[in-house]
Enzyme design. Structure first.
Site, PDB file in Angstrom:
ATOM      1  N   LYS A  80     -34.882  21.390 -36.161  1.00 27.52           N
ATOM      2  CA  LYS A  80     -36.174  21.342 -36.845  1.00 27.52           C
ATOM      3  C   LYS A  80     -37.235  22.070 -36.026  1.00 27.52           C
ATOM      4  CE  LYS A  80     -39.405  17.928 -38.805  1.00 27.52           C
ATOM      5  NZ  LYS A  80     -39.621  16.479 -39.042  1.00 27.52           N
ATOM      6  N   SER A 155     -40.995  15.725 -43.420  1.00 29.80           N
ATOM      7  CA  SER A 155     -41.194  17.064 -42.878  1.00 29.80           C
ATOM      8  C   SER A 155     -39.909  17.749 -42.427  1.00 29.80           C
ATOM      9  CB  SER A 155     -42.164  16.989 -41.697  1.00 29.80           C
ATOM     10  OG  SER A 155     -41.648  16.165 -40.663  1.00 29.80           O
ATOM     11  N   SER A 179     -40.123  11.173 -42.528  1.00 30.97           N
ATOM     12  CA  SER A 179     -39.807  12.602 -42.483  1.00 30.97           C
ATOM     13  C   SER A 179     -38.327  12.923 -42.349  1.00 30.97           C
ATOM     14  CB  SER A 179     -40.577  13.274 -41.348  1.00 30.97           C
ATOM     15  OG  SER A 179     -41.938  13.386 -41.686  1.00 30.97           O
TER      16      SER A 179
END
Length: 498
Positions: A80, A155, A179
């Site tokens: 990520k 996210s 997230s």
């Protein structure tokens, strides 16, 4: 015939160890899938192809030499873009860091490399992880693989989409208000929020806050457990990763992988569609009721019940805003034109609160924690929908209303996730078929305090129980359709925050 990139992480690792699959072959398969599908969804952003190829060749040579192999040996991983990767562009989805190339890995990334994983590239994320819609001005929007015009959530949206489409077998994520769990639910994969400190982070500004955590994402609970076993460690730079002096208590814990065998018929399960306060869409409530009815025969008891979560919204809003002030106030003050609307909104909200507000929020968090401990005396697990709505178009920055009712903030639609965050319990989102709009449906499984191994084992056991059931099994996106789709970059608003 199954492409190597579609193998589970556990299966691929076993084949690599048995010299029946080359790490080079697996990497090439992942790269081929990325080239074919990524234009439609924009999940993988900065790529490290040349170094990944070199690492795969070295991994193959190590296999052939008979040397000991790490738990993730030869497995490509997506990282990520909130985590720093040595020598690979790490932007945090922010124009301020558009050209940032770190000199070293974050500790979690270093742990994955040490376990044999091959960092293939970065996965897209909203700016600084703010907002559960994966869009930013550096790389643009990430589309849902079941409909690229719809949101991948966030996210960790890029990681979830990369997994769902077979670009990588494992990926990293992080979770404050859901997230990990929200994009897992939207994209039909698995995302696990561990107990704070289990996966250390040396870069959390508020080191004693339990709200933000790092965690694993994969296509199954077993694969998630494999990745978690390599992520978990002790690290003195994270104050929540406490240890016993001179004795490691996390890294290599055999309770994490493989998931322990669990008899679901012994478990007492509570089911709640909304925790008594989350603005859950009627459509999602109905699908959740269907899933609970289908799973109920597996357990000793399933009862509709919820801990009293009154005060959760207020406490989470204040504590979350404090984290944003600590991390981003200086950026907003110095370069407001370079900071997006979600980050600005959090900072502006934080500036409205007082120290008295923070003290009340901290008190309320502690009170709620104790309410949850009493609740779990009578229940082994708690299940809810993983997210309050079915995926909507990514052009909608956030849901301003649900079933005609206004949401109280841009993250209010994440209430099913942040209720769990606030009290620090481990939770996982697993895919259970599709909703009535044809999009993936995610079930959130919440365990007791410290019950990480129990949650993972329950998820694996449920997956095994529904395997082969077309209604409940993990949905798979249409790869051929994605290959033929127009690039998401051609859609209006792709690289804007309007």
């Amino acid at each position: 015939m199954t492409e190597p990139c579609d193998l589970s992480a556990v299966a691929a690792r076993r084949l690599i160890g048995a010299r029946k699959l080359s790490p080079v072959e697996l990497l090439d398969s992942c790269l081929t899938r990325i080239a074919a599908v990524n234009p439609a969804v924009n999940a993988m952003v900065a790529m490290d192809t040349d170094r990944a190829r070199a690492a795969a060749k070295a991994a193959e040579a190590k296999v052939m030499s008979g040397a000991p192999l790490g738990a993730l040996h030869g497995l490509p991983v997506g990282i990520k873009d909130l985590e720093e990767t040595e020598g690979l562009r790490s932007t945090f989805g922010s124009e301020l860091f558009a050209d940032h190339v770190p000199a070293k890995d974050d500790a979690m990334v270093a742990n994955l490399r040490a376990a044999g994983a091959i960092v293939l590239g970065k996965t897209n994320t909203p700016e600084f992880g703010a907002g559960a819609n994966t869009r930013n001005l550096v790389y643009g929007a990430t589309g849902n693989p079941f409909d690229p015009s719809k949101s991948a959530a966030g996210s960790s949206g890029g990681s979830a989409v990369a997994l769902a489409t077979g670009m990588v077998p494992i990926a990293s994520g992080s979770d404050t208000g859901g997230s990990l769990r929200n994009p897992a639910a939207f994209n039909g994969i698995v995302g696990f929020r561990p107990s704070a400190g289990l996966v250390p982070s040396e870069r959390r500004g508020h080191g004693w806050s339990n709200l933000p955590v790092l965690g694993p994402m994969a296509r199954s609970a077993e694969d998630c457990a494999l990745l978690l076993s390599a992520m978990a460690s002790d690290d003195a730079m994270d104050p929540l990763a406490y240890t016993l002096h001179g004795r490691a208590v996390r890294g290599g814990d055999p309770a994490l992988f493989p998931p322990m065998q669990l008899d679901l018929s012994t478990l007492r399960v509570a089911a709640s569609a909304d925790f008594g306060f989350a603005p859950t869409e009627r459509h999602i409530r109905e699908v959740f009721a269907d899933r609970v009815a289908a799973l109920s025969p597996l357990f000793a008891r399933v009862a509709e019940a919820t801990p009293d979560c009154s005060g959760t919204d207020e406490a989470f809003e204040v504590l979350r805003a404090a984290g944003f002030l600590g991390a981003h106030l200086a950026k907003v003050q110095a370069t407001p034109d370079k900071v997006g609307p979600n980050v600005r909104a959090n900072v502006e909200e934080g500036l409205r609160y007082t120290l008295a507000d923070y003290a009340r929020a901290a008190n309320e968090q502690t009170r709620l924690y104790r309410v949850w401990q009493r609740f779990f005396r009578d229940h082994d697990l708690l299940v809810t929908p993983a997210i309050t709505i079915s995926p909507r178009p990514w052009r909608e920055l956030y849901p301003a209303e649900i079933d005609g009712q206004a949401t109280r903030s841009y993250f209010h639609w994440l209430a099913l996730a942040y209720a769990v965050t606030l009290v620090g319990h481990p939770a996982i989102s697993i895919p259970l078929g599709r909703d009535r709009a044809g999009m993936p449906f995610g079930l959130q499984i919440v365990g007791p305090r410290g019950g990480d191994a129990l949650v993972m084992a329950a998820a694996a056991a449920i997956e095994a129980a529904v395997k082969g059931d077309a209604t409940l099994a993990r949905p798979v996106p249409d790869i051929a359709a994605l290959k033929a789709a127009a690039p998401i970059s051609s859609m209006a608003g792709f690289r804007t925050m309007d």
